[in-house]
Design a protein around this motif. Structure first.
Motif, mmCIF file in Angstrom:
data_model
loop_
_atom_site.group_PDB
_atom_site.id
_atom_site.type_symbol
_atom_site.label_atom_id
_atom_site.label_comp_id
_atom_site.label_asym_id
_atom_site.label_seq_id
_atom_site.Cartn_x
_atom_site.Cartn_y
_atom_site.Cartn_z
ATOM 1 N N LEU A 26 -102.679 -50.178 -65.686
ATOM 2 C CA LEU A 26 -101.628 -49.385 -65.056
ATOM 3 C C LEU A 26 -102.163 -48.115 -64.410
ATOM 4 O O LEU A 26 -101.399 -47.347 -63.820
ATOM 5 C CB LEU A 26 -100.541 -49.036 -66.093
ATOM 6 C CG LEU A 26 -99.801 -50.245 -66.678
ATOM 7 C CD1 LEU A 26 -98.743 -49.787 -67.673
ATOM 8 C CD2 LEU A 26 -99.165 -51.095 -65.587
ATOM 9 N N THR A 27 -103.470 -47.885 -64.518
ATOM 10 C CA THR A 27 -104.074 -46.803 -63.742
ATOM 11 C C THR A 27 -103.950 -47.071 -62.249
ATOM 12 O O THR A 27 -103.984 -46.155 -61.435
ATOM 13 C CB THR A 27 -105.573 -46.651 -64.069
ATOM 14 O OG1 THR A 27 -106.244 -47.888 -63.758
ATOM 15 C CG2 THR A 27 -105.791 -46.301 -65.538
ATOM 16 N N GLY A 28 -103.813 -48.353 -61.885
ATOM 17 C CA GLY A 28 -103.713 -48.731 -60.477
ATOM 18 C C GLY A 28 -105.056 -49.030 -59.830
ATOM 19 O O GLY A 28 -105.132 -49.214 -58.619
ATOM 20 N N TYR A 41 -111.057 -40.846 -56.964
ATOM 21 C CA TYR A 41 -110.276 -41.636 -57.920
ATOM 22 C C TYR A 41 -111.138 -42.744 -58.532
ATOM 23 O O TYR A 41 -111.155 -42.941 -59.756
ATOM 24 C CB TYR A 41 -109.064 -42.236 -57.212
ATOM 25 C CG TYR A 41 -108.330 -43.275 -58.033
ATOM 26 C CD1 TYR A 41 -107.347 -42.909 -58.942
ATOM 27 C CD2 TYR A 41 -108.643 -44.634 -57.926
ATOM 28 C CE1 TYR A 41 -106.682 -43.848 -59.709
ATOM 29 C CE2 TYR A 41 -107.989 -45.582 -58.687
ATOM 30 C CZ TYR A 41 -107.003 -45.188 -59.567
ATOM 31 O OH TYR A 41 -106.355 -46.119 -60.333
ATOM 32 N N VAL A 77 -99.084 -55.716 -61.693
ATOM 33 C CA VAL A 77 -99.479 -54.695 -60.722
ATOM 34 C C VAL A 77 -99.833 -55.318 -59.377
ATOM 35 O O VAL A 77 -99.322 -54.910 -58.331
ATOM 36 C CB VAL A 77 -100.659 -53.857 -61.264
ATOM 37 C CG1 VAL A 77 -101.260 -52.993 -60.162
ATOM 38 C CG2 VAL A 77 -100.194 -52.977 -62.417
ATOM 39 N N TYR A 99 -97.773 -44.235 -59.800
ATOM 40 C CA TYR A 99 -99.039 -44.405 -60.525
ATOM 41 C C TYR A 99 -99.633 -43.067 -60.948
ATOM 42 O O TYR A 99 -100.370 -42.997 -61.934
ATOM 43 C CB TYR A 99 -100.019 -45.225 -59.691
ATOM 44 C CG TYR A 99 -99.674 -46.697 -59.716
ATOM 45 C CD1 TYR A 99 -99.931 -47.454 -60.850
ATOM 46 C CD2 TYR A 99 -99.055 -47.317 -58.644
ATOM 47 C CE1 TYR A 99 -99.592 -48.799 -60.907
ATOM 48 C CE2 TYR A 99 -98.702 -48.661 -58.684
ATOM 49 C CZ TYR A 99 -98.969 -49.388 -59.820
ATOM 50 O OH TYR A 99 -98.621 -50.719 -59.888
ATOM 51 N N MET A 127 -103.970 -39.638 -57.518
ATOM 52 C CA MET A 127 -102.794 -40.384 -57.082
ATOM 53 C C MET A 127 -101.736 -39.443 -56.494
ATOM 54 O O MET A 127 -101.079 -39.770 -55.495
ATOM 55 C CB MET A 127 -102.213 -41.188 -58.253
ATOM 56 C CG MET A 127 -102.978 -42.462 -58.558
ATOM 57 S SD MET A 127 -102.836 -43.683 -57.212
ATOM 58 C CE MET A 127 -103.659 -45.091 -57.928
ATOM 59 N N THR A 154 -95.007 -45.238 -54.126
ATOM 60 C CA THR A 154 -95.899 -46.121 -54.878
ATOM 61 C C THR A 154 -97.013 -45.341 -55.563
ATOM 62 O O THR A 154 -97.246 -45.479 -56.771
ATOM 63 C CB THR A 154 -96.507 -47.190 -53.949
ATOM 64 O OG1 THR A 154 -95.456 -47.952 -53.352
ATOM 65 C CG2 THR A 154 -97.428 -48.119 -54.723
ATOM 66 N N PHE A 155 -97.703 -44.496 -54.803
ATOM 67 C CA PHE A 155 -98.789 -43.704 -55.405
ATOM 68 C C PHE A 155 -98.245 -42.648 -56.369
ATOM 69 O O PHE A 155 -98.903 -42.300 -57.353
ATOM 70 C CB PHE A 155 -99.637 -43.058 -54.309
ATOM 71 C CG PHE A 155 -100.474 -44.038 -53.532
ATOM 72 C CD1 PHE A 155 -101.342 -44.889 -54.179
ATOM 73 C CD2 PHE A 155 -100.382 -44.125 -52.147
ATOM 74 C CE1 PHE A 155 -102.120 -45.807 -53.476
ATOM 75 C CE2 PHE A 155 -101.151 -45.038 -51.424
ATOM 76 C CZ PHE A 155 -102.012 -45.883 -52.094
ATOM 77 N N ILE A 180 -97.961 -42.376 -64.279
ATOM 78 C CA ILE A 180 -98.524 -43.246 -65.318
ATOM 79 C C ILE A 180 -99.874 -42.708 -65.795
ATOM 80 O O ILE A 180 -100.137 -42.629 -67.006
ATOM 81 C CB ILE A 180 -98.679 -44.679 -64.786
ATOM 82 C CG1 ILE A 180 -97.311 -45.311 -64.536
ATOM 83 C CG2 ILE A 180 -99.485 -45.539 -65.782
ATOM 84 C CD1 ILE A 180 -97.363 -46.653 -63.847
ATOM 85 N N ASN A 181 -100.737 -42.336 -64.860
ATOM 86 C CA ASN A 181 -102.063 -41.834 -65.236
ATOM 87 C C ASN A 181 -101.985 -40.561 -66.065
ATOM 88 O O ASN A 181 -102.702 -40.409 -67.062
ATOM 89 C CB ASN A 181 -102.901 -41.594 -63.976
ATOM 90 C CG ASN A 181 -103.584 -42.850 -63.478
ATOM 91 O OD1 ASN A 181 -104.572 -43.298 -64.040
ATOM 92 N ND2 ASN A 181 -103.041 -43.440 -62.420
ATOM 93 N N PHE A 198 -97.543 -55.078 -55.754
ATOM 94 C CA PHE A 198 -97.984 -54.000 -54.868
ATOM 95 C C PHE A 198 -97.613 -54.201 -53.400
ATOM 96 O O PHE A 198 -97.098 -53.271 -52.774
ATOM 97 C CB PHE A 198 -99.498 -53.785 -55.004
ATOM 98 C CG PHE A 198 -100.015 -52.668 -54.138
ATOM 99 C CD1 PHE A 198 -99.666 -51.355 -54.388
ATOM 100 C CD2 PHE A 198 -100.854 -52.939 -53.067
ATOM 101 C CE1 PHE A 198 -100.140 -50.318 -53.592
ATOM 102 C CE2 PHE A 198 -101.326 -51.918 -52.261
ATOM 103 C CZ PHE A 198 -100.970 -50.608 -52.527
#
Length: 446
Positions: free
Chosen positions: A261-263, A350, A393, A413, A326, A409-410, A416-417, A397
């Motif tokens: 889930l970090t993306g 990132y 994920v 994430y 993000m 979207t970003f 989440i991070n 996307f």
């Protein structure tokens, strides 16, 4: 640490190279696949996610199969599945066939993602377990970079038989070469000595421990593992869900899931799609190669950190870096600052943050936190959680990007991070330098 230990760990980690190659190669082939099969956004997401979906059963059953038949035998099965998936994807005559072969490739990747960390953790001396364990991630990122370079060379080769209609076939089939090499080399590695002790093959186990440690230490290792196993009843699937192990199973499952889930795989699976929105004078494939190079470089950096500063500090640092990146990406897209190198640099930072922290800790940690009795099955369940999250994920996307836009979207994430900092502080316990047989004493204190 003996060079023999390093060599067999490197051979096992080659499965990670195929893992990285097969998951990332789709990024460069999508632009040719999409018009060839006339894919819409949902179908595009399914092509990418088919591998991740296949990883779920592959990871789920790999541990129990490895407990029954051995780590080495199941890694050999994995290598053969890689061969079938690579060839099949390259010759696929329909969208459905491509999905099927990518699913088979996913089974192989799922099995490798569970088996290789288990195998390496069981042959590695405690002081070097972090560095040997992260050979898996080093191989994965090498495979990702190799896939980008392979895609680029196929497109730029100029061979008359290559064109926009079949680039994707050669891109996907290219993995057959390292798959065959992996199969051949696996024939020469030993079985896990801890598994041999569990099967009461003590003479073989002591010989292998002697190759890894000294002759005197080999007997000590056999006795320690034997005592640990003797104090336990025979393992059963239900054991992992008992109150004794439930807490560590939940920690491992959630930890492995939130790592996706970090993306990070949005960047690797859809890198060209994201880079198409930037305008920096480089082609999407060239930008993808640069991104993969950054990933490899900072994975090497982490090689010198993981056994020095520990797992938990790396995770906390990585979550902060990725969360800020993000947020920055969301802001850059919101302000439409895409005509410069800001987006590219932010993505590189990132990737560096992930590669040097969560990327390397993930495969080390999920293989070392579980006691001997449940390691195979519990590691499989945790890694299965990783692939479930991965599938969600990558499948969502393209639709998220189309429906909600890059900013939202970003932004999601980013939240989440940053939230992962709280999870790490509360539930992740440090395992640096701790023998596998002593891990249980740590998680009971969490």
């Amino acid at each position: 640490m003996k060079s023999y230990t390093v060599l067999i760990a490197i051979v096992a980690a080659l499965g990670g190279l195929l893992f990285g190659f097969d998951t990332a190669v789709i990024a460069g082939s999508l632009q040719y696949l999409k018009p060839f099969f006339h894919l819409n956004n949902t179908e595009e997401g399914l092509v990418v996610a088919a591998t991740s979906i296949g990883c779920i059963p592959g990871a789920l059953f790999a541990g129990s199969l490895a407990d029954k038949f051995g780590r080495k035998k199941m890694m050999i099965v994995t290598s053969l599945l890689y061969v079938v998936a690579s060839l099949g994807s390259g010759i696929a005559g329909s969208f459905e066939q491509l999905i099927a072969y990518r699913f088979i490739g996913g089974i192989a990747i799922g099995m490798a993602s569970a088996l290789i960390p288990i195998y390496i953790s069981e042959i590695a001396p405690p002081a070097f377990r972090g560095r040997l364990g992260m050979l898996q991630q080093l191989a994965i990122v090498s495979g990702i970079l190799l896939s980008s370079v392979s895609n680029y060379l196929i497109v730029k080769s100029g061979f008359h038989f290559l064109n926009n209609e079949n680039y994707w076939r050669y891109m996907l089939a290219a993995a057959v070469i390292p798959s065959i090499i992996f199969f051949i080399l696996l024939l020469f590695v030993p079985e896990s000595p801890r598994w041999l002790v569990a099967k009461n093959k003590l003479a073989k186990a002591q010989k292998i421990f002697g190759d890894i440690y000294s002759d005197d230490e080999s007997l000590e290792q056999v006795n320690m593992v034997q005592q640990n196993i003797a104090s336990e009843s025979a393992p059963a699937l239900s054991d992992v869900f008992t109150p004794r192990f439930k807490k560590v199973l939940i920690i491992g499952f959630v930890f492995a899931s939130v790592a996706q889930l970090t993306g990070i795989n949005l960047i690797f699976y859809y890198a060209p799609l994201i880079f198409e929105k930037t305008h920096v004078g480089l082609s999407p494939l060239e930008q993808t190669i640069l991104a993969d190079g950054v990933n490899l470089l900072f994975t090497v950096v982490a090689f010198w950190l993981i056994d020095r500063i520990g797992r938990k500090k790396l995770l906390l640092t990585g979550s902060a870096i990725m969360g800020v990146c993000m947020l920055t990406l969301a802001a850059l897209f919101y302000l439409n600052l895409l005509q410069n190198y800001f987006v590219l640099i932010t993505i590189f930072v990132y990737i560096a943050g992930f590669a040097s922290t969560w990327g390397v800790v993930l495969w080390v940690y999920v293989a070392e936190i579980f006691p001997n009795k449940i390691r195979g099955t519990a590691t499989s369940i945790a890694v299965c959680g990783n692939w479930v999250a991965n599938s969600i994920v990558v499948a969502t996307f393209p639709s998220m990007l189309a429906q909600f836009g890059a900013v939202a979207t970003f932004g999601i994430y980013a939240v989440i991070n940053l939230s992962m900092i709280l999870f790490t502080m509360r539930y992740v316990f440090e395992t640096k330098g701790v023998p596998l047989e002593k891990i249980e004493e740590l998680y009971t204190q969490v």
